[in-house]
Design a protein around this motif. Sequence first.
Motif, short mmCIF file in Angstrom:
data_model
loop_
_atom_site.label_atom_id
_atom_site.label_comp_id
_atom_site.label_asym_id
_atom_site.label_seq_id
_atom_site.Cartn_x
_atom_site.Cartn_y
_atom_site.Cartn_z
N SER A 54 39.32 29.20 60.89
CA SER A 54 40.55 29.42 60.13
C SER A 54 40.95 28.16 59.37
O SER A 54 41.43 28.23 58.23
N VAL A 152 42.92 39.11 71.70
CA VAL A 152 43.94 39.70 70.82
C VAL A 152 44.85 40.63 71.63
O VAL A 152 44.36 41.46 72.41
N SER A 169 42.02 42.37 63.21
CA SER A 169 42.62 41.34 64.05
C SER A 169 42.35 39.98 63.40
O SER A 169 41.67 39.89 62.38
N SER A 170 42.83 38.93 64.03
CA SER A 170 42.57 37.59 63.51
C SER A 170 41.07 37.27 63.52
O SER A 170 40.58 36.53 62.67
N VAL A 185 50.75 41.75 57.03
CA VAL A 185 50.53 40.99 58.26
C VAL A 185 51.61 41.38 59.25
O VAL A 185 52.81 41.20 58.99
N ILE A 191 49.56 32.46 63.87
CA ILE A 191 48.33 33.09 63.39
C ILE A 191 48.60 33.92 62.15
O ILE A 191 47.85 33.88 61.17
N GLY A 192 49.69 34.67 62.16
CA GLY A 192 50.01 35.53 61.03
C GLY A 192 50.26 34.78 59.75
O GLY A 192 49.71 35.12 58.69
N ALA A 277 48.64 40.47 63.91
CA ALA A 277 48.62 39.11 64.44
C ALA A 277 49.85 38.90 65.31
O ALA A 277 50.71 38.07 65.01
N ARG A 280 48.40 36.71 71.54
CA ARG A 280 47.21 36.86 72.37
C ARG A 280 47.62 37.04 73.83
O ARG A 280 48.74 36.70 74.22
#
Length: 473
Positions: A54, A152, A169-170, A185, A191-192, A277, A280
């Motif tokens: 990422s 996730v 998902s991510s 999103v 993460i988002g 997102a 987790r």
Amino acid sequence: MSDSSAAFDLVVIGSGPGGYVCAIKAAQLGLKVAVVEKRETYGGTCLNVGCIPSKALLHASEMYAEARHSFATLGIKVSPELDLPTMLVHKDRTVKQNVDGIAFLFKKNRIEGVRGTGRIRAAGEVEVTADGGAKPRVLKTKAICIATGSAVAGIPSVEVAFDGKTVVSSDDAIALEKVPETMIVVGGGVIGVELGSVWSRLGAKVTVVEYLDKVLGPMDGDVSSAFQKLLVKQGVDFRLGAKVTGVAKTDKGASVTFEPVAGGAAETIEADVVLVATGRRAFTDGLGLDEVGVPRDKAGRVEIDAHYKTVVDGIYAIGDVVKGPMLAHKAEDEGIALAEILAGQAGHVNYGVIPSVVYTSPEVASVGATEEELKQAGVAYKAGKFAFTANGRARAMLHTDGFVKFLADAETDRVLGVHILGFGAGDMIAECAVLMEFGGSSEDLARTCHAHPTLSEAVREAAMATFAKPIHS
């Protein structure tokens, strides 16, 4: 560690940041170590599909955006063209370099890597089942470290059918084969906003749907508000205070249905891609924990004491599978602390000084308490802020968005929290963490000479603003 007949002193299940760091540190301290990993490569979620890929995409997309919008102002005339396949190759190459690096470190430190899925049969025994139907191998060890990370989480009470292309998902969002025209999103956390900002810079129209009434929920309110405004300027839309009730595939892509948390009519919006997102969850399934008597809390996290030990002698846990922020560096510190404890030393983690960084453009970095937390706790404090618009280096770099904010005890001036919104915030937060680790005051930092011209001078000026007055504001 009493079983002298064991083949290993320590078996670590999982090779993410917590697991591999624990293994390396334990080996450096003289322990015989094995690491069980079910992936083909080491590094866990972080190196394979999380932190590292990422960040490769974040950096590449930021360079593309700067070439489009900032280079001309600097006197550089270019006509950038997006080559997404090559950008993804860069991402994959970066991942390979990092996971290969872990394999090298295991070899260097004489750590045995065991491929397959690990399951605890009993205290001191880990059964490893490899793909292909081979007979399981049983590793006998004096200590077991559970470092299996997280997975996730999905959306509570909402069934989501991930297909890796339209509803993603991510893990999938780092490998889209083309830039979607529109993206929704679900989730306005770290993460988002990170992955949403990547695809926004590359050309997607991004809408973030968030349950809370602010983005980056745990972050300081001043930072969250200013950060959202900057993302809006960059073209990202937000639907805050929105409870998602459905995610469905459509003929043109996918849709998200949500209703106002405060009450009101439901709304459905569509996009080419929907990225879920929403955080987790601890990955502890299939480890045999119930069978050996290791309890988990309601969130599925392994319950441990202050020394990472479960109620079963010889079984320990660190990282995302235990309480605390799901951060790679938190897991690393716990891995080092546990290795030191197993080697007879005094391992320790200061949980009050764990920085958090959002790698958007600009970055967000935080360490210690937020202003809202201090108010809620009834702590008397003083605050100091300094904007990057008044920093000479920031002006020269065209990175004047954001500010540095210090929070210090009203009586002692001891720094209780620092929050930075700005270019390079993730690097600048380090000196603040060091300051807080040693109980430093805002005056201590303000009286420490900083090189000129640097962005870190804004950190010093914010410290000055806390105990006295800044020079350049």
